[in-house]
Design a protein around this motif. Structure first.
Motif, mmCIF file in Angstrom:
data_model
loop_
_atom_site.group_PDB
_atom_site.id
_atom_site.type_symbol
_atom_site.label_atom_id
_atom_site.label_comp_id
_atom_site.label_asym_id
_atom_site.label_seq_id
_atom_site.Cartn_x
_atom_site.Cartn_y
_atom_site.Cartn_z
ATOM 1 N N THR A 135 52.668 46.407 45.962
ATOM 2 C CA THR A 135 52.781 45.769 47.280
ATOM 3 C C THR A 135 52.844 46.782 48.414
ATOM 4 O OG1 THR A 135 55.198 45.705 47.092
ATOM 5 C CG2 THR A 135 53.976 43.761 46.329
ATOM 6 N N ILE A 136 52.536 46.280 49.601
ATOM 7 C CA ILE A 136 52.714 47.044 50.834
ATOM 8 C C ILE A 136 53.371 46.112 51.844
ATOM 9 C CG2 ILE A 136 50.417 46.449 51.714
ATOM 10 C CD1 ILE A 136 50.338 49.241 53.031
ATOM 11 N N SER A 137 54.256 46.647 52.642
ATOM 12 C CA SER A 137 54.913 45.806 53.641
ATOM 13 C C SER A 137 53.970 45.577 54.823
ATOM 14 C CB SER A 137 56.215 46.456 54.123
ATOM 15 O OG SER A 137 55.982 47.749 54.635
ATOM 16 N N VAL A 138 54.009 44.355 55.329
ATOM 17 C CA VAL A 138 53.173 43.980 56.462
ATOM 18 C C VAL A 138 54.059 43.330 57.516
ATOM 19 C CG1 VAL A 138 51.198 42.634 57.263
ATOM 20 C CG2 VAL A 138 51.202 43.573 54.935
ATOM 21 N N VAL A 139 53.898 43.762 58.743
ATOM 22 C CA VAL A 139 54.603 43.151 59.869
ATOM 23 C C VAL A 139 53.632 42.200 60.556
ATOM 24 C CG1 VAL A 139 55.823 43.548 62.038
ATOM 25 C CG2 VAL A 139 56.012 45.222 60.181
ATOM 26 N N PHE A 140 53.981 40.911 60.566
ATOM 27 C CA PHE A 140 53.122 39.885 61.155
ATOM 28 C C PHE A 140 53.640 39.449 62.523
ATOM 29 C CE2 PHE A 140 51.804 38.586 56.693
ATOM 30 C CZ PHE A 140 50.472 38.929 56.864
ATOM 31 N N PHE A 141 52.715 39.370 63.472
ATOM 32 C CA PHE A 141 52.991 38.764 64.773
ATOM 33 C C PHE A 141 52.137 37.504 64.889
ATOM 34 C CE2 PHE A 141 54.053 43.199 65.416
ATOM 35 C CZ PHE A 141 55.195 43.153 66.199
ATOM 36 N N HIS A 142 52.726 36.427 65.406
ATOM 37 C CA HIS A 142 51.944 35.207 65.624
ATOM 38 C C HIS A 142 51.228 35.337 66.957
ATOM 39 C CE1 HIS A 142 51.763 30.536 65.730
ATOM 40 N NE2 HIS A 142 50.708 31.049 65.132
ATOM 41 N N ASP A 143 49.921 35.302 66.919
ATOM 42 C CA ASP A 143 49.123 35.573 68.121
ATOM 43 C C ASP A 143 47.983 34.574 68.179
ATOM 44 O OD1 ASP A 143 47.850 36.641 70.296
ATOM 45 O OD2 ASP A 143 47.138 38.445 69.275
ATOM 46 N N GLU A 144 48.242 33.399 68.705
ATOM 47 C CA GLU A 144 47.218 32.365 68.793
ATOM 48 C C GLU A 144 46.088 32.809 69.713
ATOM 49 O OE1 GLU A 144 48.661 28.492 69.643
ATOM 50 O OE2 GLU A 144 50.403 28.668 68.320
ATOM 51 N N GLY A 145 44.877 32.723 69.177
ATOM 52 C CA GLY A 145 43.720 33.168 69.947
ATOM 53 C C GLY A 145 43.530 34.667 69.926
ATOM 54 N N GLU A 147 44.959 36.854 71.535
ATOM 55 C CA GLU A 147 44.906 37.383 72.894
ATOM 56 C C GLU A 147 45.770 38.631 73.061
ATOM 57 O OE1 GLU A 147 46.033 34.219 75.430
ATOM 58 O OE2 GLU A 147 44.219 33.023 75.079
ATOM 59 N N ARG A 148 46.832 38.730 72.250
ATOM 60 C CA ARG A 148 47.748 39.869 72.407
ATOM 61 C C ARG A 148 47.380 41.059 71.522
ATOM 62 N NH1 ARG A 148 52.796 39.393 70.652
ATOM 63 N NH2 ARG A 148 53.522 41.015 72.054
ATOM 64 N N SER A 149 46.376 40.921 70.659
ATOM 65 C CA SER A 149 46.094 41.964 69.675
ATOM 66 C C SER A 149 45.810 43.315 70.317
ATOM 67 C CB SER A 149 44.915 41.554 68.788
ATOM 68 O OG SER A 149 45.281 40.505 67.938
ATOM 69 N N GLN A 150 44.993 43.307 71.368
ATOM 70 C CA GLN A 150 44.685 44.577 72.022
ATOM 71 C C GLN A 150 45.933 45.202 72.628
ATOM 72 O OE1 GLN A 150 41.602 43.313 74.693
ATOM 73 N NE2 GLN A 150 39.977 43.806 73.226
ATOM 74 N N GLN A 151 46.784 44.375 73.211
ATOM 75 C CA GLN A 151 48.009 44.902 73.803
ATOM 76 C C GLN A 151 48.960 45.416 72.732
ATOM 77 O OE1 GLN A 151 48.577 45.148 77.264
ATOM 78 N NE2 GLN A 151 50.041 46.581 76.380
ATOM 79 N N ILE A 152 49.012 44.720 71.582
ATOM 80 C CA ILE A 152 49.859 45.173 70.478
ATOM 81 C C ILE A 152 49.417 46.550 70.021
ATOM 82 C CG2 ILE A 152 50.440 44.768 68.055
ATOM 83 C CD1 ILE A 152 50.436 41.769 68.662
ATOM 84 N N PHE A 153 48.097 46.717 69.865
ATOM 85 C CA PHE A 153 47.597 48.033 69.453
ATOM 86 C C PHE A 153 47.963 49.103 70.472
ATOM 87 C CE2 PHE A 153 44.290 51.289 69.819
ATOM 88 C CZ PHE A 153 44.384 51.861 68.555
ATOM 89 N N SER A 154 47.774 48.798 71.739
ATOM 90 C CA SER A 154 48.100 49.750 72.797
ATOM 91 C C SER A 154 49.574 50.120 72.772
ATOM 92 C CB SER A 154 47.716 49.171 74.156
ATOM 93 O OG SER A 154 48.108 50.020 75.211
ATOM 94 N N ASP A 155 50.424 49.094 72.629
ATOM 95 C CA ASP A 155 51.865 49.344 72.641
ATOM 96 C C ASP A 155 52.308 50.153 71.432
ATOM 97 O OD1 ASP A 155 52.034 47.951 74.986
ATOM 98 O OD2 ASP A 155 52.805 46.102 74.084
ATOM 99 N N LEU A 156 51.715 49.869 70.254
ATOM 100 C CA LEU A 156 52.107 50.580 69.039
ATOM 101 C C LEU A 156 51.746 52.055 69.109
ATOM 102 C CD1 LEU A 156 51.101 48.018 66.261
ATOM 103 C CD2 LEU A 156 53.417 48.769 66.824
ATOM 104 N N ASN A 157 50.646 52.368 69.787
ATOM 105 C CA ASN A 157 50.159 53.745 69.810
ATOM 106 C C ASN A 157 50.499 54.499 71.087
ATOM 107 O OD1 ASN A 157 48.235 54.225 67.304
ATOM 108 N ND2 ASN A 157 47.959 52.114 67.975
ATOM 109 N N ARG A 158 51.098 53.813 72.045
ATOM 110 C CA ARG A 158 51.363 54.453 73.334
ATOM 111 C C ARG A 158 52.276 55.661 73.193
ATOM 112 N NH1 ARG A 158 53.094 50.434 77.826
ATOM 113 N NH2 ARG A 158 50.883 49.964 77.575
ATOM 114 N N HIS A 159 53.289 55.525 72.375
ATOM 115 C CA HIS A 159 54.270 56.600 72.236
ATOM 116 C C HIS A 159 54.155 57.333 70.905
ATOM 117 C CE1 HIS A 159 56.062 55.087 75.879
ATOM 118 N NE2 HIS A 159 56.216 53.899 75.330
#
Length: 365
Positions: A135-145, A147-159
């Protein structure tokens, strides 16, 4: 939600920025089936991060396969576009966030962080299907449509800050060359005192003489092997002999060790305080081992008679440093410097080396 038409995972529920997220353990065999590649075939409006760099995948795949009993992966992060339902296993307040996460089968999953791991897992399973139940651990965010995926990627890699190659070498207990490099640094007094173990470059005022990655890169160049390659006894002997001989053959290094001159001052007045220098020295040593296997160390001791100072423009200008006196470390300048060192210690140059050296005047170093 009908459990027969959903993915069901034991999960932990958390909250960030007033939004729920879920951590699940996902079998490796399920990873390629449910996660979309964030690639060209994904519509741009759903693309959440950069295009997959396929050249990285084989290295990660080999890591999984070669270290199948000892590999480690951090969590994947993904968005879910679809119906989800979290059911706590108990009503007890202390355990209300431990439960089952149900996700509709027609949901869209998109990786926000870990697409190269996902691709490598898919390739590794083709070679070793028996890994599928791990197994591998997965962190799930509920993102209908989505729409937040690009922002999630940006936020995860910003720092995010990549570790330095020196740290990678320092903490690597699997790569034989890393282990040997650290052993040499520990055993040779000059290197033990004056090697920077974490940073990859030295500041102007650094009290250190060399960085760990400088030594490692010189060792790779000396034996002409890549990271992760197996070392022979001859490789280990040649590397140790090279460093013992070199440390006893550079007068400026002896001055630093005896505290007659500081590493800072050495860098200002001599090329012997540069990473370029030790890689060029390793290049010379490799040629000597091939051409003069019985006497190569005797030629290295001739380094004592060479003027390594930056004021020696005849030997080093246009090779080790440019018109402005700036040292630029790359394969071109390393080779030019190595060729000049060979001439100075009495090694006959090949026609190719002579031609390469003569071309420097028309090149921008």
């Amino acid at each position: 939600m009908d459990p027969n038409f959903s993915y069901n995972f034991p999960a932990l529920r958390g909250k960030q920025a007033e939004k729920e997220y879920f951590v699940v353990m996902c079998p490796l065999k399920l990873i390629p089936k449910i996660f979309l590649f964030d690639e060209e075939e994904v519509p741009p409006q759903y693309r959440s991060q950069r295009i997959l760099n396929k050249s990285r995948v084989p290295d990660i795949t080999n890591y999984i396969v070669d270290q199948s009993k000892d590999y480690v992966f951090s969590s994947l992060t993904a968005s879910i576009d679809g119906e989800i339902q979290f059911t706590p296993f108990t009503d007890e307040p202390n355990f209300k966030d431990l439960g089952k996460l149900s996700i509709a089968l027609d949901s869209r999953f998109l990786i926000n962080d870990g697409q190269h791991r996902r691709a490598a897992i898919e390739e590794a399973l083709k070679i070793m299907p028996e890994l599928g139940n791990e197994t591998i651990s997965v962190v799930f965010f509920h993102d209908e449509g989505l729409e937040r995926s690009q922002q999630i990627f940006s936020d995860l890699n910003r720092h995010a800050v990549n570790t330095t190659s020196s740290i990678g070498i320092l903490y690597d207990h699997r790569d034989q060359l890393s282990l040997l490099t650290k052993e040499i640094v520990e055993e040779i007094p000059l290197l033990k005192r004056y090697t920077e173990m974490e940073k990859t470059s030295l500041s102007k005022n650094s009290p250190k003489l060399l960085a760990l990655n400088h030594i490692y890169n010189a060792n790779k160049r000396l034996i002409n092997k890549k990271k992760g390659a197996l070392l022979t006894e001859e490789d280990a002997f040649n590397i140790k002999t090279f460093w013992l001989t070199l440390c006893n053959s550079i007068h400026e290094w002896e001055q630093v060790f005896n505290k007659e001159i500081s590493p800072r001052d050495l860098r200002m007045i001599s090329i012997a305080g540069q990473g370029l220098f030790i890689e060029a020295a390793a290049e010379v040593a490799r040629s000597l081992i091939e051409q003069k296997p019985d006497t190569w160390t005797a030629y290295l001791t001739k380094f004592k008679d060479i003027d390594w100072s930056r004021s020696n423009e005849k030997d080093w200008k246009g090779r080790a440093f440019n018109e402005n006196g700036r040292i630029l470390k790359n394969n071109y300048t390393i080779r030019l410097t190595a060729i000049r060192i060979k001439s100075l210690i009495g090694i006959k140059l090949t026609k190719e080396e002579k031609d390469f050296d003569q071309q420097r005047s028309s090149m921008n170093v």
